[in-house]
Design a protein around this motif. Structure first.
Motif, short mmCIF file in Angstrom:
data_model
loop_
_atom_site.label_atom_id
_atom_site.label_comp_id
_atom_site.label_asym_id
_atom_site.label_seq_id
_atom_site.Cartn_x
_atom_site.Cartn_y
_atom_site.Cartn_z
N GLU A 13 5.62 8.90 -4.10
CA GLU A 13 6.75 8.52 -3.24
C GLU A 13 7.95 8.02 -4.06
O GLU A 13 7.80 7.32 -5.06
CB GLU A 13 6.30 7.41 -2.28
CG GLU A 13 7.37 7.01 -1.27
CD GLU A 13 6.92 5.87 -0.38
OE1 GLU A 13 6.25 6.15 0.63
OE2 GLU A 13 7.23 4.71 -0.70
N ASN A 17 12.23 9.51 -0.38
CA ASN A 17 11.17 9.89 0.56
C ASN A 17 11.05 8.85 1.67
O ASN A 17 10.98 9.18 2.85
CB ASN A 17 9.81 9.99 -0.14
CG ASN A 17 9.69 11.16 -1.09
OD1 ASN A 17 9.05 11.04 -2.13
ND2 ASN A 17 10.26 12.30 -0.77
N GLY A 35 5.01 4.92 -5.18
CA GLY A 35 4.77 6.16 -5.92
C GLY A 35 4.01 5.91 -7.21
O GLY A 35 3.10 6.68 -7.57
N SER A 65 4.56 11.13 -12.08
CA SER A 65 3.33 11.18 -11.28
C SER A 65 2.10 11.50 -12.11
O SER A 65 0.97 11.18 -11.71
CB SER A 65 3.48 12.21 -10.15
OG SER A 65 4.52 11.84 -9.27
N ASN A 179 2.87 12.72 0.02
CA ASN A 179 3.08 12.27 -1.36
C ASN A 179 1.75 12.07 -2.08
O ASN A 179 0.85 11.41 -1.56
CB ASN A 179 3.88 10.97 -1.39
CG ASN A 179 5.36 11.19 -1.12
OD1 ASN A 179 5.91 10.72 -0.14
ND2 ASN A 179 6.02 11.93 -2.01
#
Length: 212
Positions: A13, A17, A35, A65, A179
């Motif tokens: 995220e 978003n 995130g 990520s 996500n």
């Protein structure tokens, strides 16, 4: 090797978003705290998988990520062909009622099979496929890399999966995503076909949901 196993995830995220703001390929945002927590939760759940390589788009949110895997020494490549669709003139803007009508028309056109219909000053799904295909060919050509991890973007994943499955791009909205969700794919070098073994899985994020 007869098969390649591909773990395909969407990035974690970002504040965009959370606010419902369109990002696209022209907005290079960072993961927010949630995130980052999602990225760590995915790493903790899948760090035992012996990934041969990690592939991402050129945008920071995909690299962040999978940063834990990169830090663990797994080789990494980033490719612009894996970037999100360009949403053009509306990137980085909070949608208003006019925009909502614009997106509805856009999605209806694509669902009707008009996947050559571009976003305003941006890309069409057909154009995204043209840049995705060389990257996928490159990935599949490395038969020694198995399994692999790919981190991409929501709409880009929705465009990628139908053509990998030899379906019409008009079906793209059937492929749900959230996500840091996971799709697990198997590619057969014998039949040259993909199968989807896991779809939009987020069980690795359950602890985060419980703590919210």
């Amino acid at each position: 090797m007869k098969h390649k196993t591909i773990y395909l995830i969407r990035h974690g995220e970002t504040d965009f978003n959370r606010q419902g703001i369109v990002q696209g390929s022209g907005v290079d945002s960072n993961l927010n705290a949630m995130g980052q927590a999602q990225a760590l939760a995915f790493y903790q759940a899948y760090q035992h998988i012996p990934f041969a390589k990690v592939y991402t788009s050129k945008l920071r949110r995909t690299m962040q990520s999978v940063q834990h895997f990169i830090d663990a020494g797994i080789p990494h490549e980033s490719h612009e062909g894996l970037n999100e669709i360009s949403w053009g003139a509306r990137e980085g803007k909070m949608p208003n009622s006019f925009d909502n009508e614009y997106y509805r028309t856009l999605i209806e056109n694509w669902a009707a099979g008009h996947t050559d219909y571009p976003t305003e000053n941006g890309e069409s799904p057909d154009q995204v496929v043209v840049r995705q295909k060389p990257v996928i060919d490159h990935i599949l050509s490395h038969t020694d890399e198995n399994p692999i991890l790919i981190c991409m973007h929501g709409r880009a994943i929705r465009i990628l999966l139908p053509w990998l499955m030899k379906e019409s791009l008009a079906n793209m909205d059937m492929y749900e995503h959230s996500n840091l969700c996971l799709y697990k794919l198997t590619y057969s070098y014998e039949t040259k076909e993909f199968s989807i073994d896991v779809a939009n899985d987020s069980t690795h994020l359950l602890a985060l949901v419980m703590h919210q």
